[in-house]
Structure formats: C-alpha cells, structure tokens
Design a protein around this motif. Structure first.
Motif, PDB file in Angstrom:
ATOM      1  N   PHE A  36       0.468  -1.034   0.260  1.00 15.06           N
ATOM      2  CA  PHE A  36      -0.024   0.033   0.108  1.00 15.06           C
ATOM      3  C   PHE A  36       0.753   1.368  -0.026  1.00 15.06           C
ATOM      4  N   LYS A  37       2.110   1.189   0.669  1.00 16.84           N
ATOM      5  CA  LYS A  37       3.202   2.578   0.721  1.00 16.84           C
ATOM      6  C   LYS A  37       3.510   2.522  -0.516  1.00 16.84           C
ATOM      7  N   ALA A  38       3.167   1.572  -1.287  1.00 15.11           N
ATOM      8  CA  ALA A  38       4.158   1.691  -2.847  1.00 15.11           C
ATOM      9  C   ALA A  38       2.815   2.336  -3.449  1.00 15.11           C
ATOM     10  N   ASN A  42       2.904   6.696  -5.429  1.00 16.18           N
ATOM     11  CA  ASN A  42       2.019   6.683  -6.757  1.00 16.18           C
ATOM     12  C   ASN A  42       1.475   8.078  -6.980  1.00 16.18           C
ATOM     13  N   ILE A  43       0.512   7.988  -5.861  1.00 13.48           N
ATOM     14  CA  ILE A  43      -0.220   8.778  -5.993  1.00 13.48           C
ATOM     15  C   ILE A  43      -0.302  10.149  -5.493  1.00 13.48           C
ATOM     16  N   SER A  44       0.327  10.303  -4.231  1.00 11.25           N
ATOM     17  CA  SER A  44       0.619  11.774  -3.550  1.00 11.25           C
ATOM     18  C   SER A  44       0.728  11.501  -2.579  1.00 11.25           C
ATOM     19  N   LEU A  99       2.655  19.126   5.722  1.00 14.95           N
ATOM     20  CA  LEU A  99       1.433  19.304   4.373  1.00 14.95           C
ATOM     21  C   LEU A  99       2.105  20.637   3.413  1.00 14.95           C
ATOM     22  N   MET A 100       3.146  21.849   5.075  1.00 16.09           N
ATOM     23  CA  MET A 100       3.236  22.531   3.777  1.00 16.09           C
ATOM     24  C   MET A 100       4.502  22.574   3.406  1.00 16.09           C
ATOM     25  N   LYS A 106       9.087  15.761   1.131  1.00 12.31           N
ATOM     26  CA  LYS A 106       8.102  15.169   1.384  1.00 12.31           C
ATOM     27  C   LYS A 106       8.807  13.285   1.283  1.00 12.31           C
ATOM     28  N   MET A 107       9.330  13.890  -0.673  1.00 14.41           N
ATOM     29  CA  MET A 107       9.442  12.423  -1.100  1.00 14.41           C
ATOM     30  C   MET A 107      10.597  11.437  -0.394  1.00 14.41           C
ATOM     31  N   SER A 108      12.084  11.890  -0.015  1.00 12.40           N
ATOM     32  CA  SER A 108      12.930  12.186   0.320  1.00 12.40           C
ATOM     33  C   SER A 108      12.944  12.096   1.741  1.00 12.40           C
TER      34      SER A 108
END
Length: 366
Positions: A36-38, A42-44, A99-100, A106-108
């Motif tokens: 689910f994490k992966a 891919n979505i956000s 969120l900001m 965030k991805m990192s």
C-alpha cells in the motif's frame, strides 16, 4: 446517513464515527503496509499521515453519539465544541510540519521513513493522543452510568430503552484505547530507551478487535438505536439538589387517589412526564415525591400498582382461564420478563403459582 428511522443527529454522529474508523486503518495501511505504501507514493505524498487526523476526532464523536441516544431532544452545545480543540491544534501542527513542505522533501523523507527514525516529539504526541482517547472513553462510560441510574426514574418499561449493548461496546473500545497507550509506551521504550517491547503484535491484535467492535456497533445501532427515545436531561436528579423530606399532604392524597381511581399505570407507555401532565405537577417535583416520600423510583412505583392489578385479575373468576400474557397485558405490562421478575420479587411466587394456590384453596374451602 440515509436512514429515515431514529434521530437525525444520532445517525450523522454515528456516520462520522464510522468514517473515522475507516480512515484509521487506511492510515495504518498507507504508512505501514509495504504494498500500500508504494501505491500511495505514486499518487501523492500527502496521503501519508493525513488519515491519521481521524484519531483525534473519533473519540469525541463516539461520546456525542452516546449523548444523542441517552438524552431526549439532544442538541450539540458550544461547550462541546471544545472537545475538538486537540484535533484543531494537531491539524495546525500537522499542516505546518508536513502538508506545507515541498513534495520533494516529503518524497525524500518517505523513502527512508520507518518507525525507528521518528522524532521523540512525534512519539510524545502519539502518547498524548492515546491518553485523550482513553479519557473520552471514560466520559462515555460516565454518560451510560448516568443513564442506567436515571432511566428507572422516568419510565416504567425499560426493555425497549436498554443500552446495555452500547455499554459493552464502549468497554470494548476503552480496552482498545488502553492497549493503544501501551503500544505508544512500547514504541518509546523500544526506540528511545532500548527496552524492546513487541508493539507490533499489540497493534495488530487491536486492529482485529476493532473490526469486531465496529461490526457489533453497526449491527446493534441499526437494530436498537432507531427505537430509542432517551431520557429527559432536565429530569435527571442532581445530587446537589436540596433534599425535601416532607411534602404537601394534599399532593400526596391527590397522587394516591388518582392512582387508585384512574389507574394510569394500565397505559403500557406511561412515563414520568405523562403522569406528571395528568396530575398537573411538574415532572421533577413528581419524581422527587415518588423517590423520597414513597421511597421508590418511578419504575418500581408504577409496576407495584401493575402487580396489584394482576393479583386482582388472577383471583377473579371471570379471568380464571385467561392466559398469563393476557393478564400481563391487562395489568399494563409490556414485558413478560419484567412481569414475572417483579411479581416473584413482591409476592414471593410466580404468577402461575399464585393463581394455582388461590384457586386450590378456594375449592378446598368450598
């Protein structure tokens, strides 16, 4: 939310609570489920942690749902809005802290994210959250305790207004929240103090138990809460009220004569408010008279007269062959269980035995 039966506010509060119970496991799946994490990445990256906001509102929603069932004509108050302050504060913190941020940051962070690397502040917030959920669980039990304490002061038939099922479910949720506190402490012990505790097993066990509790809540709330009318909060006896030991003798005589002549207890749906309206006395004052002068609650007071009525019917030749269900109905009882239990308690034998003994003695005397 689309049901037509039951209280509108109760339905909406229950719907909100159930939505949070869908969001919480979704939060777990996104953050801790590898597949689910992966998919979520891919979505956000904003999908991560966002559903965890539900933790902060599910407990207040359950409390408000219980109050909406327990109290007749219940309305939300401004004071109850304070229950959502922790949610608002955390939402502000979460927005600023996560969120900001830029999506790249965030991805990192998410690529190397694991529970071992969480900050101590996040662990403390987690613990505070679970403690708040536990406190709201205690508030839920207090409301149900008040209800069980007061219900017999307002109605004479309690089978259709029984919330024992909800008390059992609330106790179940309370156990889950205690377990959640242990999980939060176990994480702190394991990753901050080096004392290894199996928090994963505790968490998984909690998830499965919640599934059964939610299933039970849906089943019972759909079947029982729609017919539940609740008690009048204005008539709940306050222990701080001034105790009156003596009452106007004319009022006492009026009540006794009315019960004897008009027999209002024959009405299956009689409530304290109904009787007070008939006597032209305030419900709160009538409740005080019944409790302190007659030394009974409303349930005991009305059913005493019903038992006396059933005793008279059982020894009347006209009703000698009448079934017990019909006798019960004619005396004003709705419930066979209440009829049998109360009769045995006050008379010492069952209704069937009482009639049998009387007519055997009658025939022998002839």
């Amino acid at each position: 939310m689309t049901l037509k039966k039951g209280k509108k506010l109760s339905r909406y509060l229950l719907a909100g609570f159930l939505i949070t119970q869908a969001a919480i496991p979704l939060d777990n799946l996104i953050n801790f489920g590898e597949a689910f994490k992966a998919f979520a990445l891919n979505i956000s990256p904003n999908l991560f942690y966002s559903f965890g906001l539900a933790y902060w509102i599910e407990a207040p929603l359950l409390l408000l749902y219980i109050r909406s069932l327990v109290y007749k004509n219940y309305k939300l108050t401004i004071k109850e809005a304070l229950y959502f302050i922790p949610f608002i504060l955390f939402a502000i913190y979460f927005t600023n802290d996560w969120l900001m941020l830029d999506n790249e940051i965030k991805m990192s962070a998410l690529q190397n994210n694991n529970i071992e690397q969480a900050q101590i502040l996040d662990r403390v917030i987690h613990l505070i959250r679970e403690c708040l959920r536990f406190i709201f669980g205690i508030f839920c039990l207090i409301e149900l305790h008040k209800y069980h304490k007061q219900i017999k002061n307002q109605v004479a038939d309690i089978e259709d207004v029984d919330l024992t099922w909800l008390k059992i479910l609330v106790l179940g949720f309370l156990v889950i929240r205690i377990n959640a506190i242990f999980v939060a402490l176990a994480i702190i012990f394991s990753y901050e103090m080096g004392i290894i505790v199996d928090h994963e097993t505790l968490g998984l066990t909690s998830n499965y138990v919640v599934m059964f509790l939610i299933t039970g809540l849906i089943f019972f709330s759909a079947g029982y809460s729609t017919i539940f009318k609740g008690i009048d909060k204005k008539l709940v006896n306050d222990e701080s009220d001034e105790v009156v030991n003596t009452f106007n003798p004319e009022e006492i005589s009026q009540i006794e004569e009315y019960m004897r002549v008009k027999k209002p207890y024959l009405n299956h749906l009689l409530t304290l408010e109904n009787l007070a309206n008939q006597l032209v006395i305030s419900p709160r004052h009538l409740s005080s008279i019944i409790n302190r002068h007659f030394e009974k609650n409303f349930f005991e007071y009305i059913n005493y007269f019903r038992i006396e009525e059933s005793k008279a019917l059982l020894v009347t030749d006209k009703y000698r062959k009448t079934t017990m269900l019909d006798i019960m109905d004619m005396a004003g009882f709705n419930s066979k269980a209440t009829f049998n239990t109360f009769f045995k308690k006050l008379v010492g034998v069952t209704p069937t035995q009482y009639r049998k003994d009387f007519w055997e003695k009658y025939n022998n005397d002839k």
